[in-house]
Design an enzyme around this catalytic site. Structure first.
Site, PDB file in Angstrom:
ATOM      1  N   ASP A 196      38.113  31.553  16.949  1.00 29.11           N
ATOM      2  CA  ASP A 196      39.074  30.936  16.026  1.00 29.11           C
ATOM      3  C   ASP A 196      38.639  29.505  15.739  1.00 29.11           C
ATOM      4  OD1 ASP A 196      41.232  30.092  14.570  1.00 29.11           O
ATOM      5  OD2 ASP A 196      42.735  30.676  16.045  1.00 29.11           O
ATOM      6  N   HIS A 198      40.317  27.576  13.642  1.00 31.57           N
ATOM      7  CA  HIS A 198      41.534  26.805  13.340  1.00 31.57           C
ATOM      8  C   HIS A 198      41.392  25.972  12.066  1.00 31.57           C
ATOM      9  CE1 HIS A 198      44.591  26.501  16.875  1.00 31.57           C
ATOM     10  NE2 HIS A 198      44.317  27.754  16.560  1.00 31.57           N
ATOM     11  N   GLU A 223      37.700  33.524  12.731  1.00 34.31           N
ATOM     12  CA  GLU A 223      39.042  33.296  12.165  1.00 34.31           C
ATOM     13  C   GLU A 223      39.186  31.890  11.590  1.00 34.31           C
ATOM     14  OE1 GLU A 223      43.592  33.002  13.934  1.00 34.31           O
ATOM     15  OE2 GLU A 223      42.187  34.423  14.831  1.00 34.31           O
ATOM     16  N   GLU A 249      47.169  33.908   9.091  1.00 33.70           N
ATOM     17  CA  GLU A 249      48.333  33.479   9.866  1.00 33.70           C
ATOM     18  C   GLU A 249      49.133  32.402   9.139  1.00 33.70           C
ATOM     19  OE1 GLU A 249      47.449  30.286  13.160  1.00 33.70           O
ATOM     20  OE2 GLU A 249      45.808  31.740  13.189  1.00 33.70           O
ATOM     21  N   ASP A 272      51.345  37.263   9.949  1.00 40.94           N
ATOM     22  CA  ASP A 272      52.217  37.053  11.103  1.00 40.94           C
ATOM     23  C   ASP A 272      53.609  37.513  10.707  1.00 40.94           C
ATOM     24  OD1 ASP A 272      53.973  35.939  13.070  1.00 40.94           O
ATOM     25  OD2 ASP A 272      52.348  34.598  13.665  1.00 40.94           O
ATOM     26  N   HIS A 299      48.541  38.431  13.500  1.00 37.71           N
ATOM     27  CA  HIS A 299      48.588  37.209  14.304  1.00 37.71           C
ATOM     28  C   HIS A 299      49.847  37.238  15.171  1.00 37.71           C
ATOM     29  CE1 HIS A 299      49.739  32.845  14.708  1.00 37.71           C
ATOM     30  NE2 HIS A 299      48.464  32.765  15.059  1.00 37.71           N
TER      31      HIS A 299
END
Length: 391
Positions: A196, A198, A223, A249, A272, A299
């Site tokens: 991830d 971010h 991700e 997400e 999500d 997510h």
């Protein structure tokens, strides 16, 4: 049957407060649970749940789509992350009520299950707060990854990439390359690795540099390699790299996911259900992805109700791939539940059979962990020169 009350129960989980939504009906003992957790926005979400009550009190909880439209259309202003999280928690609770009233699990109401079990992945050391390991010591990091796999997982998501700007310094890229290679060597080819970003890289070129460094270990996906919302840039990046990408997400509406699907910007989408209008939004988004040949990897690093919701969704979603979970986040993850469907068996969750979502919150136990101001790790996100970075 009528809705008589909507309540929120907040449980502190150190880095976030779980927001459970309880919808109560006029049928004795019949209520539903949902989860609207949104990190560092707890008071805003619970207040929004209060704002939505006039659209719902006195209504029939079985008319789920009708009530979703009341909440989203009558609100006039676009709801955004906070508003849609509140709607999502309520929407999930309505499905829980309907399943309980009919005596069937929610997946039966979604067309029936298409699989018997749901593959899951976790984070380093099951995301246990206080048990994380920095990436500086490669050997110690690999030990922690191995420990995680030995807990019963065949897939794990890791953070390899540091806070980043518009460039990717060569020493940092080389360290990421060595770290990723060491992790793959330690766990072997039988364990799926995801990473991830971010959205930390602030340019496509910086993201590409890190992805190229990680590509040799063949991750299942990378991700959020860049910040979400710029779908053309994500599609451009996808065509420059050899790794499958994932995002979703921080996207909320079918229209946002449709743009991702239309441009084939990623291989996997990650809605999500606590933010995208629960099952109602999630099903639309999954259908959009299926039409584009994209898999769904929901997510969910949140609380037990969100996990129970995800399990029901995954069981009934044809293009589901793998489910994120963080059941080791805090020691009381399971203690606040009087019924709990999220038992790990050989890296999978089993399809639940109990009516509704199959989970009940013990409100007396939950009250032992009341709201507290969260510890916010994002406060540490800065580049070496002091520039604020994306966490």
């Amino acid at each position: 049957m009528k809705i008589t009350a909507i309540e929120t129960v907040v449980v502190n989980a150190i880095h976030r407060n779980w927001i459970f939504v309880k919808v109560v009906t006029d049928q004795p003992g019949l209520h539903g649970w949902g989860e609207a957790t949104l990190e560092w926005k707890t008071r805003a979400v619970t207040a929004t749940v209060e704002d939505l009550k006039p659209f719902l009190i006195g209504e029939d909880p079985a008319r789920i789509e009708h009530l979703v439209r009341r909440m989203t259309h009558f609100s006039f202003w676009p709801l955004g992350a906070i508003g849609l999280s509140a709607v999502s928690g309520i929407e999930q609770a309505l499905w829980d009520i309907k399943g309980k009233a009919l005596g069937v699990p929610v997946w039966q109401l979604l067309g029936g299950r298409v699989r018997d079990k749901v593959r899951v992945y976790t984070h380093l050391r099951r995301a246990k707060i206080g048990a994380q390991v920095g990436t500086e010591d490669i050997s110690a990091f690999c030990d922690a990854v191995q420990e995680t796999v030995e807990m019963g997982y065949a897939a794990v998501k890791l953070g390899f990439v540091p806070y980043s700007g518009y460039d990717a310094p060569l020493p940092t890229v080389c360290h990421v390359e060595k770290l990723a290679a060491a992790v793959r060597e330690r766990v072997g080819d039988g364990v799926d690795i995801m990473t991830d970003f971010h959205g930390r890289p602030q340019s496509i070129d910086a993201a590409k540099a890190y992805i190229d460094a990680i590509a040799p270990i063949r991750p299942l996906f990378v991700e959020e390699p860049i910040q979400p919302g710029n779908t053309p840039a994500m599609a451009d990046l996808a065509r420059r790299v050899e790794c499958p990408l994932a995002t979703g997400e921080r996207l909320f509406t079918p229209r946002e996911f449709a743009e991702v699907a239309e441009t084939r910007a990623v291989a996997y989408i990650q809605p999500d259900l606590a933010h995208c209008v629960g099952f109602s939004g999630g099903r639309r988004i999954a259908a959009i992805a299926e039409a584009a040949g994209m898999g769904v990897c929901p997510h969910n690093p949140m609380g037990p109700v969100a996990g129970a919701v995800a399990l029901q969704f995954d069981v009934a979603t044809p293009n589901f791939v793998i489910q994120e979970e963080a059941v080791g986040l805090v020691p009381w993850f399971r203690d606040i539940c009087s019924a709990y469907p999220l038992d790990l068996v050989d890296g999978f969750w089993r399809a639940p059979e109990a009516p509704g979502l199959g989970i009940e919150i013990d409100e007396a136990a939950a009250a032992r962990y009341p709201f507290e101001q969260e510890i916010i790790p994002a406060m540490e996100a800065a580049l070496p020169d002091g520039t604020v970075a994306h966490w």
